[in-house]
Design a protein around this motif. Structure first.
Motif, PDB file in Angstrom:
ATOM      1  N   LYS A  10      -1.889  -0.610   9.637  1.00 34.36           N
ATOM      2  CA  LYS A  10      -0.443  -0.683   9.419  1.00 34.36           C
ATOM      3  C   LYS A  10       0.096   0.685   9.012  1.00 34.36           C
ATOM      4  O   LYS A  10      -0.510   1.401   8.222  1.00 34.36           O
ATOM      5  N   ASP A  11       1.236   1.025   9.574  1.00 32.99           N
ATOM      6  CA  ASP A  11       1.909   2.282   9.224  1.00 32.99           C
ATOM      7  C   ASP A  11       1.037   3.511   9.484  1.00 32.99           C
ATOM      8  O   ASP A  11       0.941   4.405   8.648  1.00 32.99           O
ATOM      9  N   ASN A 105       5.521   0.853   1.480  1.00 33.21           N
ATOM     10  CA  ASN A 105       4.209   0.250   1.263  1.00 33.21           C
ATOM     11  C   ASN A 105       3.404   1.141   0.318  1.00 33.21           C
ATOM     12  O   ASN A 105       2.776   2.116   0.749  1.00 33.21           O
TER      13      ASN A 105
END
Length: 264
Positions: A10-11, A105
């Motif tokens: 993710k990311d 995040n």
């Protein structure tokens, strides 16, 4: 494993950008820049070489290999672990302004600090391999094992950093304790002294430290020519310990994360 995959995948672009910025920020304002990240460990290696080879006149290991080659092959693993642990422990404190952003995040922050240390590690590891090749320890297929052991090193220190960085938000003394641990850890692992000085039972106790697995693994890859599959039980033990530490780190992070912004 699914949690781990999500954490890394993710990311991806955000991770790369933050690592790049953190890498630049670490050496911003200095004339030599990233060179400082290599100079300090090199000076440390030279000091130990002088003390143990010139000062104490103990230039060879019991197996006949040069002491400096043996020591340098293991110390490079420790430099990455200790640097990433020291920097990562204070990650949330350093990036408190990002922690307070609602849509960010925050789990990426410890990963960024470890990633920055990984860049320095790659540069220093490259220098070490060049020195070894000029010393007659030419590169061979065992060098491919380094990718595995670097990954092991990354996963272990990241697991520990997840825990220490989360707890440090609430207990700032943890960063001081980590500094002490790094000092003790250097001498508690056979980096500048050989494991042959230990008796069988005492050596087994020291081998319970997963960093011992990394140090010996780097040596196996760089000059000792020992394949990783020669240590199946020890490899299994390492991943069990690393997995347990990662689970602990993730649990601690998720429990404390909702209150980070309030404390910081």
């Amino acid at each position: 494993m699914n949690r781990l995959r999500v954490f890394f995948e993710k990311d991806k672009k955000m991770i790369g950008k933050l690592v790049k910025n953190d890498f630049k920020a670490r050496y911003s304002g200095s004339y030599l820049g990233v060179i400082w990240g290599v100079v300090q460990p090199l000076i440390t290696v030279l000091i130990y070489w002088f003390v143990f080879t010139v000062g104490l006149r103990n230039g060879e290991r019991p197996d006949g290999s040069p002491y400096i080659i043996w020591m340098m092959s293991g110390i490079v693993a420790w430099f990455f672990f200790s640097d990433a642990l020291g920097a990562g422990t204070n990650a949330f404190l350093e990036y408190s302004y990002l922690v307070k952003k609602l849509n960010f995040n925050v789990g990426l922050i410890p990963l960024v600090k470890v990633g920055t240390s990984l860049i320095i590690h790659a540069i220093f590891l490259g220098i070490v391999t060049i020195i070894l090749n000029f010393s007659g320890y030419t590169a061979d297929w065992y060098y491919l094992q380094l990718m595995y052991y670097v990954a092991c090193n990354f996963m272990l220190v990241f697991a520990v950093v997840l825990f220490t960085s989360s707890v440090t938000v609430y207990m700032r003394d943890v960063s001081q304790l980590v500094g002490i641990f790094i000092q003790i850890g250097f001498w508690a692992i056979p980096i500048v002294w050989g494991p042959e000085v230990l008796s069988g039972r005492l050596r087994f106790i020291f081998q319970l430290n997963p960093v011992y697995y990394l140090v010996e693994g780097y040596r196996d890859s760089l000059y000792a020519h020992v394949p990783v599959w020669d240590k199946p039980l020890y490899t299994l033990y390492f991943w069990v310990v690393t997995g347990a530490l990662f689970a602990l780190g993730m649990y601690t992070f998720r429990k404390l994360k909702p209150y980070f912004a309030d404390v910081l």
